[in-house]
Design a protein around this motif. Sequence first.
Motif, PDB file in Angstrom:
ATOM      1  N   TRP A  45       0.958  -1.264   0.010  1.00 18.98           N
ATOM      2  CA  TRP A  45       0.115   0.006   0.167  1.00 18.98           C
ATOM      3  C   TRP A  45       0.900   1.203   0.034  1.00 18.98           C
ATOM      4  CZ3 TRP A  45      -5.253  -0.095  -0.608  1.00 18.98           C
ATOM      5  CH2 TRP A  45      -5.789  -1.210  -0.318  1.00 18.98           C
ATOM      6  N   LEU A  46       0.583   2.328  -0.740  1.00 18.38           N
ATOM      7  CA  LEU A  46       1.161   3.554  -0.929  1.00 18.38           C
ATOM      8  C   LEU A  46       0.235   4.643  -0.642  1.00 18.38           C
ATOM      9  CD1 LEU A  46       2.908   2.920  -4.638  1.00 18.38           C
ATOM     10  CD2 LEU A  46       3.973   2.449  -2.172  1.00 18.38           C
ATOM     11  N   PRO A  47       0.811   5.651   0.096  1.00 13.55           N
ATOM     12  CA  PRO A  47       0.026   6.837   0.485  1.00 13.55           C
ATOM     13  C   PRO A  47      -0.057   7.538  -0.680  1.00 13.55           C
ATOM     14  CG  PRO A  47       2.148   6.916   1.388  1.00 13.55           C
ATOM     15  CD  PRO A  47       2.131   5.534   0.999  1.00 13.55           C
ATOM     16  N   VAL A  48      -1.207   8.186  -0.797  1.00 12.28           N
ATOM     17  CA  VAL A  48      -1.498   9.219  -2.036  1.00 12.28           C
ATOM     18  C   VAL A  48      -1.793  10.515  -1.428  1.00 12.28           C
ATOM     19  CG1 VAL A  48      -2.451   9.678  -4.275  1.00 12.28           C
ATOM     20  CG2 VAL A  48      -1.998   7.208  -3.699  1.00 12.28           C
ATOM     21  N   LYS A 174       8.275 -12.757 -13.710  1.00 10.70           N
ATOM     22  CA  LYS A 174       9.170 -11.935 -12.883  1.00 10.70           C
ATOM     23  C   LYS A 174       8.582 -11.646 -11.378  1.00 10.70           C
ATOM     24  CE  LYS A 174       9.907  -9.063 -16.932  1.00 10.70           C
ATOM     25  NZ  LYS A 174       9.396  -7.633 -17.737  1.00 10.70           N
ATOM     26  N   GLU A 175       9.108 -12.374 -10.626  1.00  6.49           N
ATOM     27  CA  GLU A 175       8.672 -12.399  -8.908  1.00  6.49           C
ATOM     28  C   GLU A 175       7.190 -12.501  -8.941  1.00  6.49           C
ATOM     29  OE1 GLU A 175      11.764  -9.842  -6.698  1.00  6.49           O
ATOM     30  OE2 GLU A 175      11.705  -8.622  -8.491  1.00  6.49           O
ATOM     31  N   PRO A 176       6.540 -13.503  -9.278  1.00  3.34           N
ATOM     32  CA  PRO A 176       5.176 -13.645  -9.023  1.00  3.34           C
ATOM     33  C   PRO A 176       4.501 -13.565  -7.544  1.00  3.34           C
ATOM     34  CG  PRO A 176       6.088 -15.687  -9.785  1.00  3.34           C
ATOM     35  CD  PRO A 176       7.024 -14.839 -10.006  1.00  3.34           C
ATOM     36  N   GLY A 177       3.646 -12.945  -7.127  1.00  2.00           N
ATOM     37  CA  GLY A 177       3.462 -12.937  -5.721  1.00  2.00           C
ATOM     38  C   GLY A 177       2.325 -13.998  -5.115  1.00  2.00           C
ATOM     39  N   PHE A 178       1.498 -13.970  -5.703  1.00  4.62           N
ATOM     40  CA  PHE A 178       0.183 -15.227  -5.455  1.00  4.62           C
ATOM     41  C   PHE A 178      -0.858 -15.198  -6.362  1.00  4.62           C
ATOM     42  CE2 PHE A 178      -0.623 -10.844  -3.378  1.00  4.62           C
ATOM     43  CZ  PHE A 178      -1.958 -10.857  -3.768  1.00  4.62           C
ATOM     44  N   VAL A 238       3.335  -7.973  -6.771  1.00  8.10           N
ATOM     45  CA  VAL A 238       2.956  -6.791  -6.021  1.00  8.10           C
ATOM     46  C   VAL A 238       4.043  -5.986  -5.592  1.00  8.10           C
ATOM     47  CG1 VAL A 238       1.062  -7.910  -5.131  1.00  8.10           C
ATOM     48  CG2 VAL A 238       3.157  -8.014  -3.946  1.00  8.10           C
ATOM     49  N   GLY A 239       3.986  -4.675  -5.425  1.00  6.55           N
ATOM     50  CA  GLY A 239       5.075  -3.932  -4.838  1.00  6.55           C
ATOM     51  C   GLY A 239       5.496  -2.734  -6.052  1.00  6.55           C
ATOM     52  N   GLU A 240       5.662  -1.559  -5.658  1.00  8.73           N
ATOM     53  CA  GLU A 240       6.309  -0.583  -6.612  1.00  8.73           C
ATOM     54  C   GLU A 240       7.423  -0.757  -6.908  1.00  8.73           C
ATOM     55  OE1 GLU A 240       5.614   4.492  -6.776  1.00  8.73           O
ATOM     56  OE2 GLU A 240       6.633   3.181  -4.850  1.00  8.73           O
ATOM     57  N   SER A 241       8.425  -1.287  -6.046  1.00  9.72           N
ATOM     58  CA  SER A 241       9.677  -1.559  -6.629  1.00  9.72           C
ATOM     59  C   SER A 241       9.792  -2.496  -7.399  1.00  9.72           C
ATOM     60  CB  SER A 241      10.766  -1.996  -5.413  1.00  9.72           C
ATOM     61  OG  SER A 241      10.345  -3.070  -4.628  1.00  9.72           O
ATOM     62  N   ARG A 242       8.746  -3.592  -7.644  1.00 12.37           N
ATOM     63  CA  ARG A 242       8.801  -4.644  -8.445  1.00 12.37           C
ATOM     64  C   ARG A 242       8.299  -4.542  -9.925  1.00 12.37           C
ATOM     65  NH1 ARG A 242       8.028  -7.241  -3.444  1.00 12.37           N
ATOM     66  NH2 ARG A 242       9.863  -8.684  -2.876  1.00 12.37           N
ATOM     67  N   GLN A 243       7.657  -3.228  -9.880  1.00 12.19           N
ATOM     68  CA  GLN A 243       6.737  -2.811 -10.981  1.00 12.19           C
ATOM     69  C   GLN A 243       5.691  -3.702 -11.103  1.00 12.19           C
ATOM     70  OE1 GLN A 243       9.390  -0.713 -14.339  1.00 12.19           O
ATOM     71  NE2 GLN A 243       9.785  -2.932 -14.302  1.00 12.19           N
ATOM     72  N   GLY A 244       4.861  -3.776  -9.690  1.00 13.76           N
ATOM     73  CA  GLY A 244       3.707  -4.679  -9.645  1.00 13.76           C
ATOM     74  C   GLY A 244       2.525  -3.937  -9.458  1.00 13.76           C
ATOM     75  N   VAL A 245       1.755  -4.684  -8.856  1.00 14.26           N
ATOM     76  CA  VAL A 245       0.324  -4.000  -8.289  1.00 14.26           C
ATOM     77  C   VAL A 245       0.307  -3.420  -7.100  1.00 14.26           C
ATOM     78  CG1 VAL A 245      -2.187  -4.755  -8.021  1.00 14.26           C
ATOM     79  CG2 VAL A 245      -0.673  -5.689  -9.821  1.00 14.26           C
ATOM     80  N   VAL A 246       0.071  -2.063  -6.759  1.00 13.52           N
ATOM     81  CA  VAL A 246      -0.006  -1.704  -5.574  1.00 13.52           C
ATOM     82  C   VAL A 246      -1.418  -1.013  -5.181  1.00 13.52           C
ATOM     83  CG1 VAL A 246       2.398  -0.899  -6.018  1.00 13.52           C
ATOM     84  CG2 VAL A 246       0.552   0.588  -6.764  1.00 13.52           C
ATOM     85  N   GLY A 247      -1.763  -1.066  -4.001  1.00 16.96           N
ATOM     86  CA  GLY A 247      -2.929  -0.409  -3.348  1.00 16.96           C
ATOM     87  C   GLY A 247      -2.694   0.965  -3.069  1.00 16.96           C
ATOM     88  N   ASP A 290       2.700  -6.597 -17.396  1.00 16.15           N
ATOM     89  CA  ASP A 290       3.088  -7.984 -16.992  1.00 16.15           C
ATOM     90  C   ASP A 290       2.991  -8.328 -15.628  1.00 16.15           C
ATOM     91  OD1 ASP A 290       5.365  -6.784 -16.123  1.00 16.15           O
ATOM     92  OD2 ASP A 290       6.899  -7.874 -17.402  1.00 16.15           O
ATOM     93  N   ALA A 291       2.412  -7.324 -14.914  1.00 17.39           N
ATOM     94  CA  ALA A 291       2.369  -7.674 -13.392  1.00 17.39           C
ATOM     95  C   ALA A 291       0.793  -8.278 -13.028  1.00 17.39           C
ATOM     96  CB  ALA A 291       2.090  -6.385 -12.528  1.00 17.39           C
ATOM     97  N   LEU A 292       0.226  -8.645 -13.937  1.00 19.69           N
ATOM     98  CA  LEU A 292      -1.284  -9.174 -13.778  1.00 19.69           C
ATOM     99  C   LEU A 292      -1.274 -10.069 -15.070  1.00 19.69           C
ATOM    100  CD1 LEU A 292      -3.887  -9.006 -12.147  1.00 19.69           C
ATOM    101  CD2 LEU A 292      -4.360  -6.934 -13.435  1.00 19.69           C
TER     102      LEU A 292
END
Length: 309
Positions: A45-48, A174-178, A238-247, A290-292
């Motif tokens: 999760w990232l604060p906006v 690339k580093e799949p989460g779940f 998941v994760g911003e550093s992994r160029q993934g999905v972020v909340g 490619d994050a999803l």
Amino acid sequence: MTFSASDAPQLALGDVAARQLANATKTIPQLETISPRWLVRLLHWLPVEAGIYRVNQVRDASEIEVACSSRDEADVPETFVDYIENPREYFLSAVNAVVDVHTRISDLYSSPHNQIREQLRLTIEIMKERQENELINNPEYGLLNNVAPSQIVQPRGAAPTPDDLDELLTKVWKEPGFFLAHPQTIAAFGRECTRRGVPPATISLFGTPFITWRGVPLIPSDKVAVVKGKSKIILLRVGESRQGVVGLYQPNLPGEQGMGLSVRFMGINRKALASYLVSLYCSLAVLTDDALAVLDNVDVTQYHTYRYE
């Protein structure tokens, strides 16, 4: 003359009368629709700060030229990295509710459980369930509505198979989460693994066991709908550093009670109703295609007949 048991003289205090002097131990209200909400826990999760999250992307990585070192310095290519001029922006979505509690109720009937606290707790639980549903199904930012066409996989058969999940892993390698799926879908996959003689391994997360495939856990969520016996399996990084999905959530709210969650007292009206505004601000962003990935249209109702020799 015969006598029934009811005609016999009472020799001791009965249960029914005795209970009039006893205090019943009371639970807080139980809400069956509460789920573990694993997706919310597993997302990064990232604060906006201003309610807007802009995803800047490179225009075309294939146009960027680099070269290995050479003795001839004149062979070094000149290049630059261009950016998309109109990147997508994500706006936080709000889930709101106003909870009304009559002051007479909160004054007289708040022992042993505080009426205002329980009304707010149950409302917040319902809102958090809605939040997870929106993260998956929202038409603007939900996972299922942000899958690139190239990342949608069709099953090889009816029931979800190990081959299907392997195909998903080629899409998010690339580093799949779940994986994320309805409990019935996970059960259907488990049956197929058993039929093939490859029972999946389990791991423990948050003190709860989950089955895995290729070391990647299958996380249950009843918000991934089952419609006419068909459902989907989502795989995400998941994760911003992994160029993934972020909340995404709004920090530093007045009356903040949690991540993007606030409760504010709105006052008491002339009818003695105390009102509380409950707000939950969130969104979700997919940073790269490619994050999803999604396995579409899997049958969760198929059963196989097993023969034991």
